[in-house]
Design an enzyme around this catalytic site. Structure first.
Site, short mmCIF file in Angstrom:
data_model
loop_
_atom_site.label_atom_id
_atom_site.label_comp_id
_atom_site.label_asym_id
_atom_site.label_seq_id
_atom_site.Cartn_x
_atom_site.Cartn_y
_atom_site.Cartn_z
N LYS A 21 44.11 -10.20 -10.48
CA LYS A 21 45.31 -10.60 -11.24
C LYS A 21 46.00 -9.46 -11.97
CE LYS A 21 43.07 -12.65 -15.32
NZ LYS A 21 42.98 -13.85 -16.12
N THR B 121 33.20 -6.05 -15.36
CA THR B 121 32.28 -5.06 -14.77
C THR B 121 32.54 -3.67 -15.34
OG1 THR B 121 32.18 -6.33 -12.72
CG2 THR B 121 31.59 -3.98 -12.59
N ALA C 21 30.81 -2.72 -18.65
CA ALA C 21 29.36 -2.83 -18.85
C ALA C 21 28.81 -1.50 -19.33
CB ALA C 21 28.68 -3.26 -17.55
N GLN C 22 27.94 -1.59 -20.30
CA GLN C 22 27.44 -0.34 -20.91
C GLN C 22 25.98 -0.09 -20.55
OE1 GLN C 22 28.03 -0.25 -25.14
NE2 GLN C 22 30.25 -0.09 -24.98
N GLU D 192 16.11 -2.86 -23.25
CA GLU D 192 17.00 -3.72 -24.04
C GLU D 192 16.23 -4.94 -24.52
OE1 GLU D 192 20.67 -4.47 -21.95
OE2 GLU D 192 21.01 -2.35 -21.64
N HIS E 126 27.02 -11.38 -28.31
CA HIS E 126 26.29 -10.11 -28.41
C HIS E 126 26.14 -9.78 -29.88
CE1 HIS E 126 25.02 -6.00 -27.84
NE2 HIS E 126 25.03 -6.16 -26.53
N ARG F 31 18.79 -11.78 -27.46
CA ARG F 31 20.09 -11.80 -28.13
C ARG F 31 20.38 -13.02 -28.98
NH1 ARG F 31 23.88 -9.32 -23.55
NH2 ARG F 31 22.79 -7.36 -23.72
N HIS G 269 30.29 -12.72 -25.72
CA HIS G 269 30.03 -11.64 -24.76
C HIS G 269 29.87 -12.13 -23.33
CE1 HIS G 269 28.53 -7.77 -23.48
NE2 HIS G 269 27.38 -8.30 -23.07
N ARG H 100 20.90 -15.56 -21.23
CA ARG H 100 20.75 -14.48 -20.25
C ARG H 100 19.97 -13.31 -20.83
NH1 ARG H 100 24.01 -9.61 -19.02
NH2 ARG H 100 25.00 -10.07 -21.00
N LEU I 6 24.71 -7.93 -13.91
CA LEU I 6 25.18 -7.07 -12.81
C LEU I 6 24.25 -7.29 -11.61
CD1 LEU I 6 25.91 -3.82 -14.87
CD2 LEU I 6 27.61 -5.36 -13.89
P1 FAD Z 1 34.38 -9.40 -13.44
O1 FAD Z 1 33.81 -8.06 -13.35
O2 FAD Z 1 34.89 -9.84 -14.75
O3 FAD Z 1 35.58 -9.49 -12.40
C1 FAD Z 1 36.45 -10.59 -12.40
C2 FAD Z 1 37.65 -10.26 -11.54
O4 FAD Z 1 38.40 -11.44 -11.30
C3 FAD Z 1 38.61 -9.27 -12.17
O5 FAD Z 1 39.04 -8.40 -11.17
C4 FAD Z 1 39.76 -10.16 -12.64
O6 FAD Z 1 40.98 -9.52 -12.72
C5 FAD Z 1 39.77 -11.18 -11.52
N1 FAD Z 1 40.41 -12.46 -11.86
C6 FAD Z 1 40.10 -13.30 -12.88
N2 FAD Z 1 40.91 -14.38 -12.83
C7 FAD Z 1 41.73 -14.22 -11.78
C8 FAD Z 1 42.79 -14.97 -11.23
N3 FAD Z 1 43.20 -16.12 -11.77
N4 FAD Z 1 43.42 -14.51 -10.13
C9 FAD Z 1 43.07 -13.32 -9.57
N5 FAD Z 1 42.07 -12.55 -10.06
C10 FAD Z 1 41.42 -13.00 -11.15
N6 FAD Z 1 26.00 -6.96 -17.74
C11 FAD Z 1 24.90 -6.25 -17.37
O7 FAD Z 1 24.15 -6.69 -16.49
N7 FAD Z 1 24.63 -5.06 -17.95
C12 FAD Z 1 25.41 -4.53 -18.92
O8 FAD Z 1 25.13 -3.43 -19.40
C13 FAD Z 1 26.55 -5.25 -19.35
N8 FAD Z 1 27.33 -4.78 -20.33
C14 FAD Z 1 28.47 -5.44 -20.64
C15 FAD Z 1 29.33 -4.91 -21.59
C16 FAD Z 1 30.54 -5.52 -21.87
C17 FAD Z 1 31.46 -4.92 -22.91
C18 FAD Z 1 30.89 -6.70 -21.19
C19 FAD Z 1 32.20 -7.38 -21.47
C20 FAD Z 1 30.02 -7.26 -20.27
C21 FAD Z 1 28.81 -6.64 -19.98
N9 FAD Z 1 27.94 -7.17 -19.05
C22 FAD Z 1 26.82 -6.47 -18.70
C23 FAD Z 1 28.27 -8.37 -18.29
C24 FAD Z 1 28.81 -7.96 -16.91
O9 FAD Z 1 29.64 -6.81 -17.05
C25 FAD Z 1 29.60 -9.06 -16.26
O10 FAD Z 1 28.91 -10.27 -16.34
C26 FAD Z 1 29.85 -8.76 -14.79
O11 FAD Z 1 30.43 -7.48 -14.67
C27 FAD Z 1 30.74 -9.81 -14.19
O12 FAD Z 1 31.12 -9.40 -12.90
P2 FAD Z 1 32.03 -10.38 -12.05
O13 FAD Z 1 32.31 -9.70 -10.77
O14 FAD Z 1 31.43 -11.72 -12.03
O15 FAD Z 1 33.38 -10.51 -12.92
C1 SIN Z 2 24.70 -3.99 -23.62
O1 SIN Z 2 24.82 -2.85 -23.18
O2 SIN Z 2 24.23 -4.25 -24.73
C2 SIN Z 2 25.17 -5.11 -22.78
C3 SIN Z 2 24.13 -5.45 -21.81
C4 SIN Z 2 24.40 -6.79 -21.22
O3 SIN Z 2 25.29 -7.51 -21.65
O4 SIN Z 2 23.67 -7.14 -20.30
#
Ligand code: FAD
Ligand code: SIN
Length: 534
Positions: free
Chosen positions: A36, A44, A47-48, A117, A245, A293, A354, A389, A395
């Site tokens: 979008k 994604t 993610a840190q 973690e 978080h 958490r 989060h 979780r 990831l």
């Molecule tokens: P996303 O990566 O969110 O991708 C969703 C996609 O869908 C995006 O491209 C978006 O634009 C698209 N989209 C959404 N709605 C629409 C629509 N209506 N039409 C078209 N496109 C759309 N997890 C870990 O395992 N380890 C970590 O260290 C970690 N750290 C994190 C830190 C932060 C700050 C955050 C926010 C999350 C973290 N997470 C972590 C969680 C993890 O990043 C996510 O759960 C994971 O990346 C989700 O991947 P996804 O592909 O499901 O969704």
């Molecule tokens: C973090 O780096 O603390 C986020 C990790 C996660 O959400 O899995």
């Protein structure tokens, strides 16, 4: 109308890894990825901490990772899903390394530097500094671009899943044989709504953190996929389990999204303290700052309320400066940018929404209850997370179920054809909105309602209040939706209201406290059921 073999909605880790697996096995299939905004904007990318996987088999084992995941999930994980993710995970991680993802090595440069973690009994988090998600997103985009049969269409906003409903049939959540034929999507460049017909569709739209005022999720995280699937009569479950978080950076200026201070900082030795410098986590859990958490976030919330404070603190002043900066360069710089030097000052932190543990119910091949419709990643309830979780498992979940979805799609797609007779989107009777400000105002109200009444600590009266107010917002927004031309802002508001409703309704249905859901009127654990929303 646009026609493709496989339509993937979302370009995060779930969408791109699924696309790559299908493309590499079936070069003759066209895989269209709609996203979008721009292709690298996703949860994604932010993610840190990293990806959890059993890597050092002399200290760690699948059984330990399974046990930690089940412990965090507090009785609601699906053991089969957990076992699959944990045991297949390392192979999927090796794959993304082969595709070009870099993870930090230990000093010897021979093996990976495994972080720790909350809730993990071993060091098992592979990471790239404190920007692991950015690195994974970069590598997956580069890999996807190698395939001629993957097309990524940016600025396409998916609005609705096409099913028999669009052919005039009445369907309910219990109707057998609901089928998905593709989606309607708004081309944000032309403002036209286009139909995308697909033999198979995969929803990978990520989370919904934007339903709360304070969230680590980027502004794209509006729960679109879950709301779309719910409207299409798909099954959604466990929505009450919203993960806060414990340590988002407290910035008095306010920021959306809130900047995350990774849990890996506590894994590295950071200690949670009060403003006066006293540690307090020992009063809540033996694992102290590294408890799961839900426990840490509730402890911080409770300390803040008792003390009337706006934040608590993470003390890193005793840690080695060079090592801290080498591991957490982005966090270090961000803190400095708001006048906090982590080596001299305690870092002010506050819990922030989060991660959404619930979502579209999927089986172990990532299939939903709607035929030819799969879901992968944060928008799902795959059975891995249960009521909470475990850090860095998401990831991994997206990689494992992206692979499994691809395997099933490749095996099934030859028996599926495109549906004919799908009508164009009907926009008759709608006019341009006169006051866009009403939409932004309603979005603000929604976040206030959810933050005040359906946050970390809930009660029956708070949930009832939230539901009453949501109903009004719902009615007002549906009226706007039915009479005005569609905009991404309006669709997002509508989707967020659906998500808020699903969270609040699931929370009201659960008459106990478990994992991430805590209700002061039902403080104990009672029954082991999933809250499926029919
Ligand atoms: P996303 O990566 O969110 O991708 C969703 C996609 O869908 C995006 O491209 C978006 O634009 C698209 N989209 C959404 N709605 C629409 C629509 N209506 N039409 C078209 N496109 C759309 N997890 C870990 O395992 N380890 C970590 O260290 C970690 N750290 C994190 C830190 C932060 C700050 C955050 C926010 C999350 C973290 N997470 C972590 C969680 C993890 O990043 C996510 O759960 C994971 O990346 C989700 O991947 P996804 O592909 O499901 O969704
Ligand atoms: C973090 O780096 O603390 C986020 C990790 C996660 O959400 O899995």
């Amino acid at each position: 109308m646009n026609q493709t073999d496989v339509l993937i909605i979302g370009s995060g880790i779930g969408g791109l890894s699924t696309a790559i697996h299908i493309a590499s096995q079936r070069p003759e299939l066209l895989i269209t990825v709609l996203t979008k905004t721009v292709s690298n904007e996703s949860n994604t990318r932010y993610a840190q901490g990293g990806v959890a996987a059993v890597w050092n088999e002399s200290a760690d084992s699948f059984e330990k990772h399974i046990r930690d995941t089940l412990d965090a999930g507090d009785g609601l994980c699906d053991l089969n899903a957990v076992r699959i993710v944990v045991t297949e995970g390392p192979q999927r991680v090796r794959e993304i390394i082969d595709w070009g993802t870099r993870f930090d090595k230990s000093h010897a440069e021979t093996d990976y530097d495994l972080g720790r973690e909350g809730g993990h009994s071993e060091n098992r988090i592979l990471h790239y500094k404190d920007i692991t998600g950015w690195e994974i997103q970069r590598a997956l985009m580069a890999k996807a671009n190698e395939f001629k049969n993957i097309e990524i269409l940016e600025h396409y906003f998916a609005i609705d899943i096409i099913t028999q409903h669009h052919l005039g049939y009445v369907i309910t959540r219990l109707t057998p044989g609901i089928e998905c034929y593709g989606v309607y999507a708004l081309n944000k460049r032309t403002n036209e709504i286009e139909a995308f017909l697909a033999r198979t569709t995969v929803v990978t739209t990520g989370g919904a953190g934007q339903v709360y005022r304070n969230t680590t999720n980027p502004v794209i995280a509006t729960g679109d996929g879950i709301a779309m699937v719910y409207r299409a009569k798909g099954w959604v479950e466990n929505m009450e389990f919203v993960q806060f978080h414990p340590t988002a950076l407290y910035n008095p200026a306010g920021e959306n999204p809130a900047f995350l201070v990774s849990e890996a900082v506590r894994g590295f030795g950071g200690i949670l303290k009060t403003r006066e410098g006293e540690s307090f986590m020992h009063r809540y859990d033996l694992r102290e700052s590294l408890a799961p958490r839900d426990i840490v976030a509730r402890a911080i919330d409770s300390e803040m309320k008792q003390r009337g404070e706006e934040c608590m603190f993470l003390d890193c002043r005793h840690l080695d400066k060079d090592a801290f900066i080498a591991h957490f360069p982005t966090i270090y710089d961000k803190c400095l940018s708001i006048g906090v030097d982590p080596m001299q000052d305690m870092i002010p932190v506050v819990p922030a929404c989060h991660y959404l543990c619930g979502g579209i119910r999927t089986d172990v091949q990532a299939r939903t209850n709607i035929r030819h419709l799969y879901a992968v990643g944060e928008c799902t309830s795959s059975g891995l997370h249960g009521a909470n979780r475990l850090a860095s498992n998401s990831l991994l979940e997206a990689l494992v179920f992206g692979y499994r979805a691809a395997a099933d799609i490749v095996a099934q797609i030859d028996g599926v054809t495109w549906k004919t007779g799908i009508p164009n989107w009907n926009a008759s009777g709608t006019t341009d909105p006169k006051e866009m400000v009403l939409i932004t105002q309603s979005a603000k109200e929604l976040k206030e309602i959810m933050s005040s009444y359906v946050g970390i600590v809930r009660s029956n009266i708070r949930l009832k209040r939230a539901m009453d107010r949501l109903e009004l917002l719902y009615r007002e927004t549906e009226e706007i939706y039915n009479t005005t031309t569609i905009s991404p802002q309006l669709c997002e508001l509508r989707n967020l209201i659906t998500i808020a409703y699903l969270i609040t309704r699931s929370a009201s249905m659960r008459r106990e406290s478990r994992g991430l859901h805590y209700n002061t009127d039902f403080p104990n654990k009672q029954d082991f059921v999933q809250t499926t929303l029919l």
